[in-house]
Design a protein around this motif. Structure first.
Motif, PDB file in Angstrom:
ATOM      1  N   TYR A 206       7.695   4.868 -10.820  1.00 55.42           N
ATOM      2  CA  TYR A 206       8.399   6.012 -10.251  1.00 55.42           C
ATOM      3  C   TYR A 206       7.373   7.042  -9.789  1.00 55.42           C
ATOM      4  O   TYR A 206       6.309   7.186 -10.381  1.00 55.42           O
ATOM      5  CB  TYR A 206       9.314   6.655 -11.301  1.00 55.42           C
ATOM      6  N   LEU A 207       7.727   7.756  -8.751  1.00 54.80           N
ATOM      7  CA  LEU A 207       6.853   8.782  -8.199  1.00 54.80           C
ATOM      8  C   LEU A 207       7.621  10.093  -8.106  1.00 54.80           C
ATOM      9  O   LEU A 207       8.829  10.101  -7.844  1.00 54.80           O
ATOM     10  CB  LEU A 207       6.357   8.365  -6.813  1.00 54.80           C
TER      11      LEU A 207
ATOM     12  N   ALA B 137       3.000  -0.417   0.202  1.00 55.17           N
ATOM     13  CA  ALA B 137       1.834  -1.283   0.393  1.00 55.17           C
ATOM     14  C   ALA B 137       0.548  -0.461   0.449  1.00 55.17           C
ATOM     15  O   ALA B 137      -0.492  -0.877  -0.070  1.00 55.17           O
ATOM     16  CB  ALA B 137       1.988  -2.107   1.665  1.00 55.17           C
ATOM     17  N   ALA B 138       0.622   0.697   1.042  1.00 54.97           N
ATOM     18  CA  ALA B 138      -0.539   1.576   1.157  1.00 54.97           C
ATOM     19  C   ALA B 138      -0.706   2.457  -0.072  1.00 54.97           C
ATOM     20  O   ALA B 138      -1.695   3.189  -0.179  1.00 54.97           O
ATOM     21  CB  ALA B 138      -0.416   2.451   2.403  1.00 54.97           C
ATOM     22  N   LYS B 139       0.264   2.416  -1.001  1.00 53.31           N
ATOM     23  CA  LYS B 139       0.244   3.258  -2.202  1.00 53.31           C
ATOM     24  C   LYS B 139       0.095   4.717  -1.822  1.00 53.31           C
ATOM     25  O   LYS B 139      -0.769   5.449  -2.333  1.00 53.31           O
ATOM     26  CB  LYS B 139      -0.841   2.795  -3.174  1.00 53.31           C
ATOM     27  N   SER B 140       0.965   5.132  -0.916  1.00 53.35           N
ATOM     28  CA  SER B 140       0.946   6.490  -0.402  1.00 53.35           C
ATOM     29  C   SER B 140       2.318   7.125  -0.595  1.00 53.35           C
ATOM     30  O   SER B 140       3.353   6.466  -0.413  1.00 53.35           O
ATOM     31  CB  SER B 140       0.583   6.468   1.083  1.00 53.35           C
TER      32      SER B 140
ATOM     33  N   TYR C  91      -1.923   6.822  -4.842  1.00 52.44           N
ATOM     34  CA  TYR C  91      -1.931   6.447  -6.255  1.00 52.44           C
ATOM     35  C   TYR C  91      -2.445   5.016  -6.381  1.00 52.44           C
ATOM     36  O   TYR C  91      -2.470   4.251  -5.408  1.00 52.44           O
ATOM     37  CB  TYR C  91      -0.527   6.595  -6.844  1.00 52.44           C
ATOM     38  N   ASP C  92      -2.843   4.710  -7.571  1.00 50.30           N
ATOM     39  CA  ASP C  92      -3.360   3.377  -7.845  1.00 50.30           C
ATOM     40  C   ASP C  92      -2.585   2.799  -9.014  1.00 50.30           C
ATOM     41  O   ASP C  92      -2.515   3.412 -10.077  1.00 50.30           O
ATOM     42  CB  ASP C  92      -4.857   3.446  -8.182  1.00 50.30           C
ATOM     43  N   THR C  93      -1.987   1.654  -8.820  1.00 50.16           N
ATOM     44  CA  THR C  93      -1.262   1.002  -9.897  1.00 50.16           C
ATOM     45  C   THR C  93      -1.218  -0.486  -9.660  1.00 50.16           C
ATOM     46  O   THR C  93      -1.232  -0.938  -8.513  1.00 50.16           O
ATOM     47  CB  THR C  93       0.175   1.550 -10.007  1.00 50.16           C
ATOM     48  N   SER C  94      -1.143  -1.241 -10.737  1.00 47.18           N
ATOM     49  CA  SER C  94      -0.984  -2.686 -10.646  1.00 47.18           C
ATOM     50  C   SER C  94       0.446  -3.090 -10.980  1.00 47.18           C
ATOM     51  O   SER C  94       0.787  -4.270 -10.941  1.00 47.18           O
ATOM     52  CB  SER C  94      -1.957  -3.390 -11.593  1.00 47.18           C
TER      53      SER C  94
END
Lengths: 114, 113
Positions: free
Chosen positions: B33-34, B71-74, B25-28
């Motif tokens: 929540y996931l 950190a890896a947005k995984s 995912y990509d977020t700033s």
């Protein structure tokens, strides 16, 4: 009984017809959402409402309108249906910010526009 | 814009084996929540598991667990001891606090006897 209900479950209509999809919930949630699901595209947001007086457009609102008649009811209308609005439509509810964020989905309405 | 990517359109697993479904995912945002949702042929959207970004501990629900790498947005989903009833479409979704869900395009999971 289901917490989030949608009517109708299936609908076939013709191009140019006006159609309304209804959503009701007994969860007491303030926030309600309409999503559309197309094969290979996941679910995309059409409209959302944080309370009766707060209605907002989502990423694909063109050709759709909504009405929040009460906390428990959120209707989606297609003013003049077209074939590319053939899809599976989901209503969802959410308790609100800070309350675990989970959305609960209705069973979906499958719409076919001929 | 927030985006969610599921790179595996289809996956297959044998009964009783383990399978992992991928999601990035990509977020700033720092607060989000996931979720993983399951959609069986009945088309009902069923919540499988959720993860709060501020929690370092990976969420688990019985045979379902996640590997959350902030950190890896995984955000991958592991299904252990797969059962025939696990066959479904699985959607990864992301939301920042108070907003609608952003969904990936889904992974179709086939479970073979």
């Amino acid at each position: 009984d289901a917490d989030v209900t949608q009517t109708p479950r299936n609908r076939i209509t013709k191009t140019g017809k006006r159609i309304m999809l209804e959503c009701s919930q007994t969860k007491g949630h303030d926030r309600m959402y309409w999503y559309r699901q197309d094969p290979g595209l996941g679910l995309r947001l059409i409209y959302y409402s944080f309370d009766v007086k707060d209605i907002n457009k989502g990423e694909i609102s063109d050709g759709y309108s909504v009405s929040r008649q009460a906390q428990a009811k959120f209707s989606l209308s297609l003013e003049s249906a077209i074939p590319n609005q053939t899809a599976l439509y989901f209503c969802a509810t959410q308790a609100g910010v800070g309350l675990r964020e989970t959305q609960y989905f209705g069973p979906g309405t499958r719409l076919l526009v001929l | 814009a927030q985006t969610v990517t599921q790179s595996q359109p289809e996956m297959s697993v044998q009964e009783a084996e383990t399978v992992t479904l991928s999601c990035t995912y990509d977020t700033s945002e720092s607060d989000y929540y996931l979720f993983w949702y399951k959609q069986p042929p009945s088309r009902q959207m069923i919540l499988v598991i959720r993860q709060e970004a501020y929690k370092q501990q990976n969420a688990t629900e019985n045979r379902f667990s996640v590997n959350f790498q902030k950190a890896a947005k995984s955000f991958s989903l592991k299904i252990s001891d797969s059962q025939l009833g696990d066959a479904a479409m699985y959607f990864c979704a992301h939301t920042r606090s108070g907003y609608a869900l952003n969904f990936g395009k889904g992974t179709s999971l086939l479970v073979t006897p």
